[in-house]
Scaffold this motif. Structure first.
Motif, short mmCIF file in Angstrom:
data_model
loop_
_atom_site.label_atom_id
_atom_site.label_comp_id
_atom_site.label_asym_id
_atom_site.label_seq_id
_atom_site.Cartn_x
_atom_site.Cartn_y
_atom_site.Cartn_z
N UNK A 3 77.84 35.67 65.80
CA UNK A 3 76.49 36.08 66.18
C UNK A 3 75.89 36.86 65.02
N UNK A 4 74.72 36.40 64.56
CA UNK A 4 74.07 37.04 63.41
C UNK A 4 72.67 37.48 63.80
N UNK A 5 72.07 38.27 62.91
CA UNK A 5 70.72 38.73 63.18
C UNK A 5 69.72 37.60 62.90
N UNK A 6 68.78 37.41 63.82
CA UNK A 6 67.77 36.36 63.62
C UNK A 6 66.71 36.88 62.66
N UNK A 7 66.62 36.25 61.50
CA UNK A 7 65.61 36.68 60.53
C UNK A 7 64.57 35.61 60.26
N UNK A 8 65.03 34.37 60.11
CA UNK A 8 64.05 33.30 59.94
C UNK A 8 64.52 32.08 60.72
N UNK A 9 63.61 31.16 60.94
CA UNK A 9 63.97 29.96 61.71
C UNK A 9 64.35 28.78 60.81
N UNK A 10 64.49 29.08 59.52
CA UNK A 10 64.91 28.01 58.62
C UNK A 10 66.35 27.59 58.94
N UNK A 11 66.62 26.31 58.89
CA UNK A 11 67.94 25.73 59.17
C UNK A 11 68.42 25.94 60.61
N UNK A 12 67.53 26.40 61.49
CA UNK A 12 67.92 26.57 62.89
C UNK A 12 67.71 25.24 63.60
N UNK A 13 68.73 24.73 64.33
CA UNK A 13 68.51 23.43 64.97
C UNK A 13 68.35 23.51 66.48
N UNK A 14 68.36 24.71 67.06
CA UNK A 14 67.95 24.83 68.46
C UNK A 14 67.48 26.25 68.73
N UNK A 15 66.55 26.35 69.67
CA UNK A 15 66.02 27.67 70.02
C UNK A 15 66.07 27.85 71.53
N UNK A 16 66.47 29.03 71.96
CA UNK A 16 66.50 29.35 73.39
C UNK A 16 65.44 30.39 73.70
N UNK A 17 64.62 30.09 74.69
CA UNK A 17 63.63 31.07 75.14
C UNK A 17 63.77 31.26 76.63
N UNK A 18 64.13 32.46 77.03
CA UNK A 18 64.27 32.77 78.46
C UNK A 18 63.00 33.48 78.90
N UNK A 19 62.30 32.89 79.84
CA UNK A 19 60.99 33.44 80.21
C UNK A 19 60.88 33.67 81.72
N UNK A 20 60.37 34.83 82.08
CA UNK A 20 60.04 35.06 83.49
C UNK A 20 58.68 34.43 83.76
N UNK A 21 58.33 34.37 85.04
CA UNK A 21 57.01 33.81 85.39
C UNK A 21 55.90 34.65 84.75
N UNK A 22 56.11 35.97 84.73
CA UNK A 22 55.12 36.86 84.11
C UNK A 22 54.99 36.60 82.62
N UNK A 23 56.14 36.35 81.96
CA UNK A 23 56.10 36.06 80.52
C UNK A 23 55.23 34.84 80.22
N UNK A 24 55.21 33.88 81.15
CA UNK A 24 54.43 32.66 80.93
C UNK A 24 52.94 32.95 80.98
N UNK A 25 52.56 33.96 81.76
CA UNK A 25 51.15 34.33 81.85
C UNK A 25 50.64 34.99 80.59
N UNK A 26 51.48 35.73 79.94
CA UNK A 26 51.04 36.43 78.72
C UNK A 26 52.12 36.31 77.66
N UNK A 27 51.97 35.31 76.84
CA UNK A 27 52.96 35.08 75.79
C UNK A 27 52.77 36.11 74.69
N UNK A 28 53.60 37.13 74.70
CA UNK A 28 53.40 38.21 73.75
C UNK A 28 54.26 38.04 72.49
#
Ligand code: BES
Ligand code: MN
Ligand code: ZN
Length: 478
Positions: A3-28
């Motif tokens: 597990x490393x610190x996320x600094x850039x999305x270069x060379x990343x081949x998958x992304x996980x986004x966990x979102x609550x219903x509220x998060x969907x209303x206001x993508x911050x």
């Protein structure tokens, strides 16, 4: 897994986004793919509802959107399960790495810990006996990049996961591979690897140590019983804990033989003991200031010409005599001697884990285990650990004069089996007879939670290691 610190999305081949219903209303949060997500939400392809997960193919890999439901209903355990699902799915879709966004969930305490745990559990399946054909691909994921970064917490989570994987792998082994002697060999190997003390008692020693109840249960099998005792002893221990596990490497029922469909999965009747080994492994890595004893009571319950019989009267290590009225109520017998032995060590606390009664599974289902405790303070602490670890326990009664009455035998001090109703309570009251006075004691009846018939969240099909997380959390907070 790293597990490393996320600094850039270069060379990343998958992304996980966990979102609550509220998060969907206001993508911050700020990501490159914000626009794509917004249009998915606008088209109602994704709404953050619990269980609503979506894979979005992007030119450079996959985006996994995982719904957490309403924010006030969301728990750390749901985040743990969601992470495991996302990482597992990404790994199965050939991802070598995954970026995980968690910073918008910072109000949840323990994010790094559960990410560590999920990373260690996501790739586990029991498939070592399956032929790997030309289409077989090993689990690809080896690196995780996270925007929440607490290396010590990752490490702790990974150690907790390692304990669970170890326990599951052993518990999943069939009875033709793991019997009491091979379980003892594995315990000795583990102890050597981890720098723990380990003592194994064979039949001869069990006789001289008056382990009459364990010997009776093992008497029908050509694979004789074993008592296994591992010790972790730091210099300035502030507490002494004994963890005791039921280790039936197979439970056929004995002469009171089980019907066919009840016998299936009874290789899992050693889960308590496997959990204890997993816990000892983790303890040796986390090194708390607590003396921990792991005691495994292992036998194979088989019908044969040398089996113990209904009507037999046996003598347990603490001198109490037991009239056998059902050879399938064997777990409480092997635990009786182990609890006596644990009590002789004079620990502050004894915790036992056992796939003990079908009655407990009937009462609580497959997602909640029974917790019987003779001390309210200990009960409170264990229930807190249970809550944090996402393993549900329900406190059950240890006080029942009517059921206690049925423990009496006309010919011996106790019978081993009572009425059908209240079967889990009877078993707990029976165990209580072998716990030393003034010792705080908890009994975990994990029958029902020990196996899963399909994967879910952090669980794979098969053994779950249920109880390991709660017990480790409790010990690490002493
Ligand atoms: N190992 C079983 C309990 C069990 C049942 C574990 C189902 C996991 C799933 C235990 O030894 C047993 O046979 N218990 C009997 C007790 C009865 C004879 C009083 C049971 O639950 O039927
Ligand atoms: Mn049984
Ligand atoms: Zn059993």
């Amino acid at each position: 897994m790293q597990i490393k610190r996320l600094e850039s999305l270069e060379h990343i081949d998958s992304q996980l986004l966990l979102l609550t219903e509220e998060d969907c209303g206001s993508l911050s949060y700020d990501t490159r793919i914000k626009g794509i997500i917004e249009s998915l939400i606008k088209r109602k392809d994704f709404d953050g509802k619990k269980g609503k997960n979506l894979r979005v193919p992007l030119p450079e890999g996959n985006l996994y959107l995982i719904g957490l439901g309403k924010k006030d209903k969301c728990t750390l355990n749901l985040i743990r399960d969601s992470l495991a699902w996302g990482l597992r799915t990404a790994g199965r879709n050939h991802a070598k790495n995954a970026a995980v966004n968690l910073s918008h969930l910072k109000s949840f305490d323990g994010l790094s810990f559960v990410l560590g745990e999920a990373s260690g559990l996501c790739g586990y399946v029991f498939d070592k006996y399956k032929k790997k054909d030309e289409n077989y691909e090993p689990f690809a994921l080896t690196e995780i990049y996270s925007d929440v970064y607490e290396p010590e917490e990752f490490r702790k989570g990974i150690v907790f996961a390692g304990a669970q994987v170890y326990s599951r792998e052993l518990s999943n082994e069939p009875g033709c591979v793991i019997n009491p002697a091979t379980l003892a060999e594995e315990a000795e190997r583990l102890a050597k690897e981890c720098g723990l003390e380990c003592e194994v008692w064979n039949e001869e020693r069990l006789h001289s140590e008056n382990m009459g109840a364990l010997l009776a249960v093992g008497s029908g099998s050509k694979n004789p019983p074993r008592l296994i005792h591992l010790t972790y002893k730091p210099k300035n221990a502030k507490k002494k804990i004994a963890v005791v596990g039921k280790g039936l490497t197979f439970d056929s029922g004995g002469l009171n033989i089980k019907p066919d469909n009840f016998m299936l999965t009874m290789k899992g009747d050693k889960t308590g003991a496997c959990n204890v080994l997993g816990i000892m492994k983790a303890i040796s890595e986390l090194k708390p200031d607590v003396e921990v004893h792991g005691i495994l009571s292992s036998a194979e319950n088989m019908p044969s010409g040398s089996s113990f019989r209904p009507d037999d009267i046996i003598r347990a290590r603490n001198g109490k005599t037991i009239e056998i009225n059902n050879t399938d109520a064997e777990g409480r017998l092997v635990l009786a001697d182990a609890l006596s032995l644990a009590s002789e060590l004079n620990p502050d606390v004894i915790i036992d884990m056992a796939t003990l009664t079908g009655a407990c599974a009937v009462a609580l289902g497959n997602w909640r285990a029974g917790l019987f405790v003779n001390d309210d303070e200990l009960a409170g602490k264990l229930l807190n650990s249970s809550e944090r670890s996402g393993e549900s326990f329900w406190r059950m009664p240890l006080e029942d004069e009517h059921i206690a009455e049925t423990l009496k035998s006309p010919y011996a001090d106790l019978v081993n089996c009572g009425k059908r109703y209240g079967g889990a309570i009877f078993a707990a009251l029976f165990l209580k007879e072998f716990v030393g006075e003034n010792i705080s004691w908890a009994h975990m009846d994990i029958a029902g939670t020990d196996f899963k018939d399909k994967e879910y969240g952090i669980y794979s099909k098969g053994a779950t290691a249920f109880g390991v997380r709660t017990c480790l959390d409790y010990i690490m907070r002493l």
